[in-house]
Design a protein around this motif. Sequence first.
Motif, short mmCIF file in Angstrom:
data_model
loop_
_atom_site.label_atom_id
_atom_site.label_comp_id
_atom_site.label_asym_id
_atom_site.label_seq_id
_atom_site.Cartn_x
_atom_site.Cartn_y
_atom_site.Cartn_z
N ASP A 346 11.13 -4.99 1.90
CA ASP A 346 11.76 -3.72 2.33
C ASP A 346 10.72 -2.60 2.40
OD1 ASP A 346 14.18 -4.92 2.49
OD2 ASP A 346 14.83 -4.32 0.46
N THR A 347 9.88 -2.53 1.35
CA THR A 347 8.85 -1.48 1.32
C THR A 347 7.91 -1.66 2.51
OG1 THR A 347 8.91 -1.73 -1.08
CG2 THR A 347 7.16 -0.36 -0.20
N GLY A 355 5.14 3.58 11.06
CA GLY A 355 3.87 3.60 11.81
C GLY A 355 2.65 3.71 10.92
N LEU A 356 2.81 3.43 9.61
CA LEU A 356 1.66 3.54 8.71
C LEU A 356 0.97 2.20 8.50
CD1 LEU A 356 3.19 5.93 6.00
CD2 LEU A 356 1.76 6.53 7.96
N SER A 378 -0.97 2.42 -0.61
CA SER A 378 -1.33 1.18 -1.33
C SER A 378 -0.60 1.11 -2.66
CB SER A 378 -2.82 1.12 -1.62
OG SER A 378 -3.55 1.44 -0.50
N HIS A 379 -0.53 2.24 -3.36
CA HIS A 379 0.11 2.21 -4.67
C HIS A 379 1.61 1.94 -4.55
CE1 HIS A 379 -3.73 3.81 -6.18
NE2 HIS A 379 -3.43 2.97 -7.13
N GLU A 380 2.22 2.50 -3.52
CA GLU A 380 3.66 2.25 -3.36
C GLU A 380 3.92 0.80 -2.97
OE1 GLU A 380 5.79 5.31 -1.35
OE2 GLU A 380 4.92 6.85 -2.67
N LEU A 381 3.02 0.23 -2.18
CA LEU A 381 3.16 -1.20 -1.82
C LEU A 381 3.06 -2.06 -3.08
CD1 LEU A 381 0.93 -1.93 1.31
CD2 LEU A 381 3.39 -2.25 1.09
N LEU A 382 2.12 -1.70 -3.95
CA LEU A 382 1.91 -2.50 -5.17
C LEU A 382 3.06 -2.32 -6.16
CD1 LEU A 382 -1.93 -1.99 -5.61
CD2 LEU A 382 -0.77 -4.13 -5.06
N LEU A 383 3.67 -1.12 -6.15
CA LEU A 383 4.81 -0.89 -7.06
C LEU A 383 6.03 -1.66 -6.58
CD1 LEU A 383 4.63 2.94 -7.82
CD2 LEU A 383 4.30 1.05 -9.42
#
Length: 384
Positions: A346-347, A355-356, A378-383
């Motif tokens: 989802d993330t 578009g990021l 990157s941090h939000e993807l990892l969280l």
Amino acid sequence: MDKIGLYVHWPYCSRICPYCDFNIYKNKSENEEALIEAILVDMRYWREQSGARELVSIHFGGGTPSLLSAKNLKRIISLAQELWTATTDLEIGMEANPNNVSVENLLEWRGAGIERVSIGVQSFHSDVLKFLGRDHDGQQARGAIEEAVKIMPRVSADLIYGWTLDGTRQSCANWQEDLDAVLALGVTHISAYQLTIEKDTAFGYATRRGIEKAVDNDLSADLYELGLDVLTKAGFTQYEVSNFARTDAARSRHNRVYWQGLDYIGVGPGAHGRLTNDGVRTATICALKPDTYREHVAEHGHGMDVCDVLSGEDWGQEYLLMGLRITEGISLARYQELSGTQLNADTLNTYIDAGLLQLENDTLRATPSGRLVLDRLSHELLLG
Ligand SMILES: C[S@@+](CC[C@H](N)C(=O)[O-])C[C@H]1O[C@@H](n2cnc3c(N)ncnc32)[C@H](O)[C@@H]1O
Ligand code: SF4
């Protein structure tokens, strides 16, 4: 044979710039020989740990490695080539301060084997250079590049943007002048760094007292986009967040070792390394202070002070954080193999829709807008 890079940290500088938080010390030229001896011993230790490897790069970083004598540069380069098997296009690069760049030094460095210099220009505006605590002016910056491009096969220039000088924020016009100046000098590689305010630096202390040294995020984004636009139009490719090359050959192969998660040995005070043997990856840090590093080498035969085994999760995280910086991106399968987990779908889709990020088969890349907010992304993807 697995590939490996060698990073040599030279920790001395003739003066300390107010923004810099690298592992640096005021130059003491009388310490050069003893520290070089320790670095040579350390390199032999690392050869035992790494086994036979294909050496893809040697990078002299700092600090100010351009203060080193050509004789000592050559000793390190020769030993590295003796210990590991040099690949056919071995990169041998060095960071150089403009006021060390003279025809005489360039010829000596070239004779020692250096084939790429990255020159810490930072700006061509003398008032800005003074504010950044540099010991060169705009004319010296120009002169250094003019001489270097005649003698070195590959020349890169480092620039810093996004400063606030006596309450005046850097304008787009000022940044454009720096970009135009560097382009006119014929370098094939440019590193454009946004001024980062590091905590324990003179700029860090001033900022905490309410004196602004950097620009706000909105202006910073405008300056970033201006840089991207001007350099792209001039025929440069952004292959990493802050790095632009005119040709593939001009790219830094040493930095690619970091960004792709390959192994590298770090020697010299405070140098970091990564070594993978039998599927186990270790993160190493050498003793920080030059004297402590020398003592460590004398006592243990190596300068390593910290050696951590990376968990799969740490390894995967590092692969993602580094890999999204480069336009090549990361392999999701490789991320899963290392970390044992998948990124939250989802993330991922939210950022692709915004578009990021861009997903093409197994390859995940940050888009130019994504690279602008890469740390958060990157941090939000990892969280998850
Ligand atoms: C490892 S430094 C050393 C290079 C060399 N001693 C010099 O100053 O020219 C490499 C580059 O990092 C950049 N840099 C260092 N600290 C920075 C900061 N706080 N913000 C932005 N760029 C920085 C500068 O452009 C510098 O040239
Ligand atoms: S920016 Fe370069 S010269 Fe200045 S203190 Fe840092 S390493 Fe030394």
